[in-house]
Design a protein around this motif. Sequence first.
Motif, PDB file in Angstrom:
ATOM      1  N   ASP A  39       0.824  -1.211   0.000  1.00  0.00           N
ATOM      2  CA  ASP A  39       0.000   0.000   0.000  1.00  0.00           C
ATOM      3  C   ASP A  39       0.857   1.260   0.000  1.00  0.00           C
ATOM      4  O   ASP A  39       1.622   1.511   0.936  1.00  0.00           O
ATOM      5  CB  ASP A  39      -0.929   0.020   1.216  1.00  0.00           C
ATOM      6  CG  ASP A  39      -1.967  -1.087   1.178  1.00  0.00           C
ATOM      7  OD1 ASP A  39      -2.114  -1.711   0.109  1.00  0.00           O
ATOM      8  OD2 ASP A  39      -2.621  -1.327   2.201  1.00  0.00           O
ATOM      9  N   ILE A  62      -3.390  -4.014  -0.953  1.00  0.00           N
ATOM     10  CA  ILE A  62      -3.041  -4.278  -2.349  1.00  0.00           C
ATOM     11  C   ILE A  62      -2.314  -5.621  -2.438  1.00  0.00           C
ATOM     12  O   ILE A  62      -1.320  -5.841  -1.739  1.00  0.00           O
ATOM     13  CB  ILE A  62      -2.145  -3.159  -2.911  1.00  0.00           C
ATOM     14  CG1 ILE A  62      -2.899  -1.833  -2.938  1.00  0.00           C
ATOM     15  CG2 ILE A  62      -1.661  -3.504  -4.318  1.00  0.00           C
ATOM     16  CD1 ILE A  62      -2.047  -0.661  -3.372  1.00  0.00           C
ATOM     17  N   SER A  63      -2.799  -6.517  -3.275  1.00  0.00           N
ATOM     18  CA  SER A  63      -2.179  -7.835  -3.388  1.00  0.00           C
ATOM     19  C   SER A  63      -0.831  -7.741  -4.081  1.00  0.00           C
ATOM     20  O   SER A  63      -0.531  -6.745  -4.762  1.00  0.00           O
ATOM     21  CB  SER A  63      -3.088  -8.784  -4.172  1.00  0.00           C
ATOM     22  OG  SER A  63      -3.090  -8.443  -5.552  1.00  0.00           O
ATOM     23  N   ILE A  65       0.111  -9.402  -6.641  1.00  0.00           N
ATOM     24  CA  ILE A  65      -0.078  -9.378  -8.090  1.00  0.00           C
ATOM     25  C   ILE A  65      -0.467  -7.986  -8.567  1.00  0.00           C
ATOM     26  O   ILE A  65       0.026  -7.515  -9.604  1.00  0.00           O
ATOM     27  CB  ILE A  65      -1.134 -10.426  -8.507  1.00  0.00           C
ATOM     28  CG1 ILE A  65      -0.548 -11.831  -8.321  1.00  0.00           C
ATOM     29  CG2 ILE A  65      -1.561 -10.218  -9.959  1.00  0.00           C
ATOM     30  CD1 ILE A  65      -1.517 -12.959  -8.571  1.00  0.00           C
ATOM     31  N   GLU A  66      -1.325  -7.298  -7.817  1.00  0.00           N
ATOM     32  CA  GLU A  66      -1.687  -5.923  -8.172  1.00  0.00           C
ATOM     33  C   GLU A  66      -0.455  -5.027  -8.147  1.00  0.00           C
ATOM     34  O   GLU A  66      -0.268  -4.180  -9.027  1.00  0.00           O
ATOM     35  CB  GLU A  66      -2.739  -5.384  -7.202  1.00  0.00           C
ATOM     36  CG  GLU A  66      -4.121  -5.987  -7.362  1.00  0.00           C
ATOM     37  CD  GLU A  66      -5.090  -5.496  -6.307  1.00  0.00           C
ATOM     38  OE1 GLU A  66      -6.105  -4.899  -6.680  1.00  0.00           O
ATOM     39  OE2 GLU A  66      -4.813  -5.693  -5.098  1.00  0.00           O
ATOM     40  N   PHE A  67       0.391  -5.228  -7.142  1.00  0.00           N
ATOM     41  CA  PHE A  67       1.602  -4.415  -7.050  1.00  0.00           C
ATOM     42  C   PHE A  67       2.542  -4.696  -8.214  1.00  0.00           C
ATOM     43  O   PHE A  67       3.121  -3.769  -8.790  1.00  0.00           O
ATOM     44  CB  PHE A  67       2.335  -4.664  -5.733  1.00  0.00           C
ATOM     45  CG  PHE A  67       3.651  -3.938  -5.659  1.00  0.00           C
ATOM     46  CD1 PHE A  67       3.685  -2.579  -5.380  1.00  0.00           C
ATOM     47  CD2 PHE A  67       4.843  -4.606  -5.912  1.00  0.00           C
ATOM     48  CE1 PHE A  67       4.900  -1.901  -5.349  1.00  0.00           C
ATOM     49  CE2 PHE A  67       6.052  -3.931  -5.882  1.00  0.00           C
ATOM     50  CZ  PHE A  67       6.071  -2.575  -5.594  1.00  0.00           C
ATOM     51  N   THR A  69       1.799  -5.676 -11.179  1.00  0.00           N
ATOM     52  CA  THR A  69       1.227  -5.032 -12.365  1.00  0.00           C
ATOM     53  C   THR A  69       1.547  -3.544 -12.385  1.00  0.00           C
ATOM     54  O   THR A  69       1.991  -3.009 -13.413  1.00  0.00           O
ATOM     55  CB  THR A  69      -0.302  -5.236 -12.397  1.00  0.00           C
ATOM     56  OG1 THR A  69      -0.598  -6.636 -12.383  1.00  0.00           O
ATOM     57  CG2 THR A  69      -0.904  -4.614 -13.648  1.00  0.00           C
ATOM     58  N   GLN A  70       1.332  -2.866 -11.256  1.00  0.00           N
ATOM     59  CA  GLN A  70       1.599  -1.426 -11.176  1.00  0.00           C
ATOM     60  C   GLN A  70       3.085  -1.125 -11.335  1.00  0.00           C
ATOM     61  O   GLN A  70       3.475  -0.210 -12.064  1.00  0.00           O
ATOM     62  CB  GLN A  70       1.112  -0.885  -9.827  1.00  0.00           C
ATOM     63  CG  GLN A  70      -0.396  -0.917  -9.646  1.00  0.00           C
ATOM     64  CD  GLN A  70      -0.804  -0.497  -8.233  1.00  0.00           C
ATOM     65  OE1 GLN A  70       0.009  -0.053  -7.441  1.00  0.00           O
ATOM     66  NE2 GLN A  70      -2.085  -0.645  -7.930  1.00  0.00           N
ATOM     67  N   THR A  91      -3.081 -18.512  -9.827  1.00  0.00           N
ATOM     68  CA  THR A  91      -2.168 -17.548  -9.209  1.00  0.00           C
ATOM     69  C   THR A  91      -0.834 -17.520  -9.938  1.00  0.00           C
ATOM     70  O   THR A  91      -0.278 -16.445 -10.196  1.00  0.00           O
ATOM     71  CB  THR A  91      -1.943 -17.884  -7.725  1.00  0.00           C
ATOM     72  OG1 THR A  91      -3.206 -17.891  -7.052  1.00  0.00           O
ATOM     73  CG2 THR A  91      -1.046 -16.848  -7.064  1.00  0.00           C
ATOM     74  N   THR A  94      -1.300 -15.776 -13.359  1.00  0.00           N
ATOM     75  CA  THR A  94      -1.658 -14.370 -13.200  1.00  0.00           C
ATOM     76  C   THR A  94      -0.425 -13.570 -12.804  1.00  0.00           C
ATOM     77  O   THR A  94      -0.196 -12.462 -13.308  1.00  0.00           O
ATOM     78  CB  THR A  94      -2.758 -14.195 -12.125  1.00  0.00           C
ATOM     79  OG1 THR A  94      -3.911 -14.952 -12.501  1.00  0.00           O
ATOM     80  CG2 THR A  94      -3.168 -12.730 -12.014  1.00  0.00           C
ATOM     81  N   ALA A  98       1.388 -10.803 -15.064  1.00  0.00           N
ATOM     82  CA  ALA A  98       1.495  -9.458 -14.492  1.00  0.00           C
ATOM     83  C   ALA A  98       2.898  -8.899 -14.669  1.00  0.00           C
ATOM     84  O   ALA A  98       3.094  -7.678 -14.626  1.00  0.00           O
ATOM     85  CB  ALA A  98       1.126  -9.486 -13.015  1.00  0.00           C
TER      86      ALA A  98
END
Length: 241
Positions: A39, A62-63, A65-67, A69-70, A91, A94, A98
């Motif tokens: 986060d 924030i997971s 995987i989301e991190f 990607t960002q 998982t 993904t 990512a």
Amino acid sequence: MVHMKIAIIEDDPLLSKNLKLLLENEPGFTVLATFPSADGILPKVKRLIPEIMLVDLGLPGISGIEFITQAKKEMPQIDIIAHTIFDDKETVFTAIKAGATGYILKGCRPQELIDAFNEVYHGGSPITPKIARKVILEFQNFEMNEKKNLSIVEEDILKDICHGMTSTEIADKLSVHSSEVKNQIKQIYKKVQAQTTTDKATKSINDLIILSSREKEILNWIKHGKSTWDISQILQTQLSH
């Protein structure tokens, strides 16, 4: 002399501490920072400019995987190793799609983790054998984007990975330098990242890899959850008849 700048995202404080100690004990390894969550850390990461990040996928907020990607969107030059307990297919792929450069399961030996960092630093994509098997099964189920076929070398490497061989063993078998095998594995990762979603999968493994009937049979058992011990018992029974 290796000079590797690393950042760690791990919500387990004890594990985070142990990882930092392990990596900083290695000559040329520098841990720039550890974070308990993803986060709001991207601006800090951009200021630190690590070369490699070790990212837990099961983070609060924030997971992982989301991190990933960002981070890959804003800092594509950073290599990211997914470090997790999750070994389910969804998982795994993904995370790779990512932008994860490698996928290492928690609980591996310390030297395996050190080797994974060195492999990434020198242009490779480390992958634990259990996850490697999921990669090859992915090619059984997915049609490659824009019909990108595997090279002959990649076909051989995937077959050997499926049989549990290490990159060093594969290099010896193919009479090539281990860096070549690592590069080919990285190319396979890129092709996985280029694949379409699961509900569009149509391509058979026969279109990608030439396997013997016995190898196809073993792959089918693995796909249906048979353990190595189960498969060995089945094979022994077949041979005895």
